[in-house]
Design a protein around this motif. Structure first.
Motif, PDB file in Angstrom:
ATOM      1  N   VAL A   1      14.659   3.288  -2.686  1.00 26.84           N
ATOM      2  CA  VAL A   1      13.999   4.424  -2.061  1.00 26.84           C
ATOM      3  C   VAL A   1      12.490   4.266  -2.230  1.00 26.84           C
ATOM      4  N   MET A   2      11.794   4.176  -1.105  1.00 28.15           N
ATOM      5  CA  MET A   2      10.350   3.970  -1.116  1.00 28.15           C
ATOM      6  C   MET A   2       9.651   5.188  -0.526  1.00 28.15           C
ATOM      7  N   VAL A   3       8.429   5.439  -0.969  1.00 25.74           N
ATOM      8  CA  VAL A   3       7.595   6.504  -0.413  1.00 25.74           C
ATOM      9  C   VAL A   3       6.428   5.821   0.284  1.00 25.74           C
ATOM     10  N   ILE A   4       6.354   5.963   1.603  1.00 27.86           N
ATOM     11  CA  ILE A   4       5.368   5.247   2.413  1.00 27.86           C
ATOM     12  C   ILE A   4       4.378   6.238   3.011  1.00 27.86           C
ATOM     13  N   ASN A   5       3.101   6.009   2.759  1.00 21.86           N
ATOM     14  CA  ASN A   5       2.080   6.941   3.261  1.00 21.86           C
ATOM     15  C   ASN A   5       1.774   6.668   4.738  1.00 21.86           C
ATOM     16  N   GLU A   6       0.873   7.473   5.302  1.00 23.12           N
ATOM     17  CA  GLU A   6       0.590   7.368   6.733  1.00 23.12           C
ATOM     18  C   GLU A   6      -0.075   6.048   7.103  1.00 23.12           C
ATOM     19  N   GLY A   7      -0.637   5.363   6.141  1.00 20.60           N
ATOM     20  CA  GLY A   7      -1.231   4.063   6.392  1.00 20.60           C
ATOM     21  C   GLY A   7      -0.229   2.924   6.358  1.00 20.60           C
ATOM     22  N   GLY A   8       1.031   3.243   6.041  1.00 21.57           N
ATOM     23  CA  GLY A   8       2.064   2.216   5.978  1.00 21.57           C
ATOM     24  C   GLY A   8       2.172   1.532   4.635  1.00 21.57           C
ATOM     25  N   ASP A   9       1.463   2.050   3.639  1.00 18.87           N
ATOM     26  CA  ASP A   9       1.501   1.466   2.299  1.00 18.87           C
ATOM     27  C   ASP A   9       2.372   2.309   1.371  1.00 18.87           C
ATOM     28  N   VAL A  10       2.769   1.695   0.258  1.00 17.10           N
ATOM     29  CA  VAL A  10       3.507   2.438  -0.758  1.00 17.10           C
ATOM     30  C   VAL A  10       2.587   3.507  -1.330  1.00 17.10           C
ATOM     31  N   ALA A  11       3.044   4.755  -1.306  1.00 22.72           N
ATOM     32  CA  ALA A  11       2.216   5.867  -1.753  1.00 22.72           C
ATOM     33  C   ALA A  11       1.959   5.795  -3.257  1.00 22.72           C
ATOM     34  N   ALA A  12       0.790   6.246  -3.637  1.00 17.12           N
ATOM     35  CA  ALA A  12       0.445   6.315  -5.056  1.00 17.12           C
ATOM     36  C   ALA A  12       1.201   7.468  -5.710  1.00 17.12           C
ATOM     37  N   PRO A  13       1.348   7.465  -7.031  1.00 14.78           N
ATOM     38  CA  PRO A  13       1.989   8.587  -7.713  1.00 14.78           C
ATOM     39  C   PRO A  13       1.333   9.909  -7.336  1.00 14.78           C
ATOM     40  N   GLY A  14       2.153  10.880  -6.960  1.00 18.99           N
ATOM     41  CA  GLY A  14       1.659  12.193  -6.572  1.00 18.99           C
ATOM     42  C   GLY A  14       1.234  12.294  -5.125  1.00 18.99           C
ATOM     43  N   GLU A  15       1.175  11.168  -4.409  1.00 16.94           N
ATOM     44  CA  GLU A  15       0.767  11.175  -3.001  1.00 16.94           C
ATOM     45  C   GLU A  15       1.995  11.385  -2.115  1.00 16.94           C
ATOM     46  N   GLU A  16       1.860  12.250  -1.125  1.00 18.86           N
ATOM     47  CA  GLU A  16       2.968  12.510  -0.211  1.00 18.86           C
ATOM     48  C   GLU A  16       3.150  11.342   0.751  1.00 18.86           C
ATOM     49  N   GLY A  17       4.390  11.087   1.118  1.00 18.44           N
ATOM     50  CA  GLY A  17       4.702  10.043   2.084  1.00 18.44           C
ATOM     51  C   GLY A  17       6.113  10.224   2.609  1.00 18.44           C
TER      52      GLY A  17
ATOM     53  N   ARG B   1      17.486   6.169  20.141  1.00 18.76           N
ATOM     54  CA  ARG B   1      17.360   6.933  18.894  1.00 18.76           C
ATOM     55  C   ARG B   1      17.532   6.021  17.675  1.00 18.76           C
ATOM     56  N   THR B   2      18.338   4.979  17.812  1.00 19.18           N
ATOM     57  CA  THR B   2      18.476   4.023  16.712  1.00 19.18           C
ATOM     58  C   THR B   2      17.134   3.374  16.408  1.00 19.18           C
ATOM     59  N   ALA B   3      16.405   2.986  17.457  1.00 19.61           N
ATOM     60  CA  ALA B   3      15.119   2.323  17.263  1.00 19.61           C
ATOM     61  C   ALA B   3      14.097   3.243  16.612  1.00 19.61           C
ATOM     62  N   ARG B   4      14.217   4.552  16.826  1.00 19.12           N
ATOM     63  CA  ARG B   4      13.258   5.489  16.226  1.00 19.12           C
ATOM     64  C   ARG B   4      13.512   5.700  14.746  1.00 19.12           C
ATOM     65  N   ARG B   5      14.772   5.652  14.314  1.00 23.43           N
ATOM     66  CA  ARG B   5      15.108   5.958  12.927  1.00 23.43           C
ATOM     67  C   ARG B   5      15.356   4.703  12.088  1.00 23.43           C
ATOM     68  N   PHE B   6      15.963   3.682  12.679  1.00 25.67           N
ATOM     69  CA  PHE B   6      16.287   2.451  11.954  1.00 25.67           C
ATOM     70  C   PHE B   6      15.247   1.396  12.315  1.00 25.67           C
ATOM     71  N   LYS B   7      14.328   1.163  11.394  1.00 29.49           N
ATOM     72  CA  LYS B   7      13.211   0.257  11.653  1.00 29.49           C
ATOM     73  C   LYS B   7      13.078  -0.745  10.505  1.00 29.49           C
ATOM     74  N   PRO B   8      12.324  -1.825  10.721  1.00 30.60           N
ATOM     75  CA  PRO B   8      12.151  -2.813   9.649  1.00 30.60           C
ATOM     76  C   PRO B   8      11.653  -2.177   8.353  1.00 30.60           C
ATOM     77  N   ALA B   9      12.190  -2.658   7.250  1.00 30.54           N
ATOM     78  CA  ALA B   9      11.794  -2.143   5.941  1.00 30.54           C
ATOM     79  C   ALA B   9      10.324  -2.461   5.675  1.00 30.54           C
ATOM     80  N   PRO B  10       9.663  -1.656   4.859  1.00 33.80           N
ATOM     81  CA  PRO B  10       8.273  -1.962   4.478  1.00 33.80           C
ATOM     82  C   PRO B  10       8.184  -3.335   3.828  1.00 33.80           C
ATOM     83  N   GLY B  11       7.032  -3.956   3.948  1.00 36.51           N
ATOM     84  CA  GLY B  11       6.843  -5.303   3.412  1.00 36.51           C
ATOM     85  C   GLY B  11       7.107  -5.408   1.926  1.00 36.51           C
ATOM     86  N   ALA B  12       6.915  -4.314   1.194  1.00 39.34           N
ATOM     87  CA  ALA B  12       7.101  -4.342  -0.259  1.00 39.34           C
ATOM     88  C   ALA B  12       8.558  -4.173  -0.677  1.00 39.34           C
ATOM     89  N   SER B  13       9.460  -4.002   0.276  1.00 38.81           N
ATOM     90  CA  SER B  13      10.873  -3.782  -0.049  1.00 38.81           C
ATOM     91  C   SER B  13      11.496  -5.022  -0.658  1.00 38.81           C
TER      92      SER B  13
END
Length: 508
Positions: free
Chosen positions: A332-348, A367-379
């Protein structure tokens, strides 16, 4: 360090081998099926299905209350090389007809009342229909039985229909691996054992409800299916069957904390699990009071990835509002609006990666393409991930906290309701020209459905007629708490109905 769960994937129907042959697996109203019985009957039902539906991967739908058929089909259909499509028994004709058509079902098994409610054209051409009692009789009267399947992990096993924020219900496609590893994961972190008895009160058409069957059988325990009318029915069943595991959604927990529990009903309880909405501080306190010796597991999940997080019971008192951490086999990853892993306490945005991610939406590439997308690079898993649309944050201690839903979904009494479904129901009446369904906060339901409508010019007696029409056409959990009549609807700069303005108005 706790031992990691076994990640080996077997065909789903191999769950019939998990318990001792003479141990109880399924406690029905009239009899108790042992694991030996379960194995035999799943094989017979699978052989009957294979004879009836020859096409590999064809869809088999069931529309019935909890019972022998609905509990066995999740294993029997995949054993026959078919895909099970359970229809929520709370749904009515129009919703069931959509699921049958969308899934392209080749077979529907239902009870007499539900079958008789269908209109001509509701059942797709070529879809056979059987009454539940006749189907079981035919399956068990034949001598044939299919052996354990040799399905591949990525073979399809089920399609579970769930409402979206817009449009009609969409089918989430699940493989043997999705369902098997989901069962392994939950059995592991709940510490289920062969002497556990699970009371199954949630619909088996929900991933949360169906997993009660699968995870308990993975542990070699027994399941008691229950369709209840009142909270007291649940309490009585806990006492009668010496229940050790109870799963519910917040509105049901509220009802359960408002009744007086007997010592017999509480004595054997080992764990309670919650999903479908967050527990309030008051609910946590009340459940602790009623079940002082039981563990409480708050959980978060979405059908597209089965389940994502759970909070360890040892942390509930200190962090009662937390979603916890990722379950086994989930990243489970938290990704901010910039596409990066969010810092602690930052919403994403909560992004779920790993083998529990579903295969997409049935026959819905857009609808599949909107919800199921490539994982973030840090995954660490990579591949395809589910981008939940939910805003969360992870604190320094690693615990996740829910912030808000980014879509317009109405979550009421544990049910995910598409506003468009309620709106389409109102428009189908011919009494209204425009309709907007909204969810307003409600202490008992989580959100209550409110319907804002403008009458069709010339409509007569519409204020009295519309509620009657909706009662007939929509399931109970979709019924509006209140209908608000308007002469005009507010519009946004794009000329569309301004839902935000209506929500602000009704929230005052």
């Amino acid at each position: 360090m706790a031992k990691a769960p076994d990640s080996t994937v077997y065909p789903l129907d191999h769950l019939v081998k998990r318990g001792a042959p003479d141990a109880p697996a399924l406690v029905l109203k009239g009899e108790v099926l042992t694991y030996s019985d379960l194995s035999e009957r799943v094989g017979q039902l699978a052989a009957w299905l294979r004879e009836l539906v020859r096409e590999e991967g064809a869809r088999v739908a069931s529309w019935d209350a909890k019972g022998e058929l609905t509990c066995l089909l999740p294993l029997a259909a995949p054993r026959a090389g078919l895909v099970h499509v359970p229809i929520n028994p709370l749904l009515k004709r129009a919703q069931a007809a959509h699921i049958l058509s969308d899934s392209g079902a080749s077979l529907l098994i239902a009870n007499k009342g539900r079958m008789n409610s269908l209109h001509q054209g509701d059942v797709p051409d070529g879809c056979a229909t059987w009454l539940e009692s006749e189907a079981l009789e035919a399956a068990y009267s034949a001598a044939a039985s299919l052996p354990l399947s040799a399905a591949e992990p990525d073979d399809l096993a089920a399609i579970l229909y769930t409402s979206g924020s817009t449009g009609r219900p969409k089918g989430v496609v699940l493989s043997h691996a999705n369902l098997w590893l989901g069962a392994v994961s939950v059995a592991h972190y709940l510490k289920l054992a062969s002497d556990d008895v699970t009371l199954s009160v949630l619909p088996l058409s929900f991933d949360y409800g169906q997993n009660q069957l699968l995870s308990t059988w993975y542990a070699g325990g027994s399941v008691v299916p229950l369709d209840y009318l009142f909270a007291r029915d649940v309490m009585k069943a806990c006492a009668k069957h010496q229940i050790t595991t109870l799963a519910a959604v917040p509105p049901l927990w509220v009802q359960l904390t408002e009744i007086e529990w007997s010592e017999e009903a509480v004595a054997n309880m080992r764990r309670m699990t919650n999903s479908g909405g967050a527990l309030t501080l008051d609910l946590v306190r009340d459940l602790r009071r009623i079940f002082p010796d039981a563990d409480l597991y708050p959980m978060y999940g979405l059908t597209e990835a089965f389940r994502s997080t759970y909070l360890d019971p040892s942390l509930v008192d200190e962090h009662p509002t937390s979603m916890g951490r990722a379950i086994p086999f989930a990243e489970v990853m938290v990704i901010n609006e910039g596409g990066d892993v969010a810092a602690p306490g930052e919403e994403g945005e909560l992004v779920h990666c790993g083998p529990l991610v579903a295969q997409g939406y049935w026959r819905d590439p857009e609808r599949t393409a909107r919800r199921f997308k490539p994982a973030p690079g840090a995954s660490q898993y990579g591949g395809i991930a589910v981008w939940s649309g939910d805003s969360v944050k992870r604190e320094d201690n690693g615990l996740l906290y829910f912030v808000a839903r980014r879509d317009a979904m109405i979550k009421s009494a544990g049910n995910r309701i598409s506003p468009q479904e309620v709106e389409e129901g109102a428009l189908a009446s011919g009494l209204v020209a425009e309709a907007v369904a909204l969810g307003l906060p409600d202490e008992r339901l989580g959100h209550a459905v409110h319907l804002v409508v403008r009458a069709e010019p010339g409509a007569q007696d519409y204020e009295a007629a519309l509620p009657k029409f909706l009662t007939k056409e929509l399931p109970n959990f979709m019924q509006p708490e209140q209908i608000h009549w308007r002469h005009t609807m507010p519009l946004n700069p794009n000329g569309k109905i301004d839902r935000t303005a209506l929500l602000k108005e009704l929230s005052r």
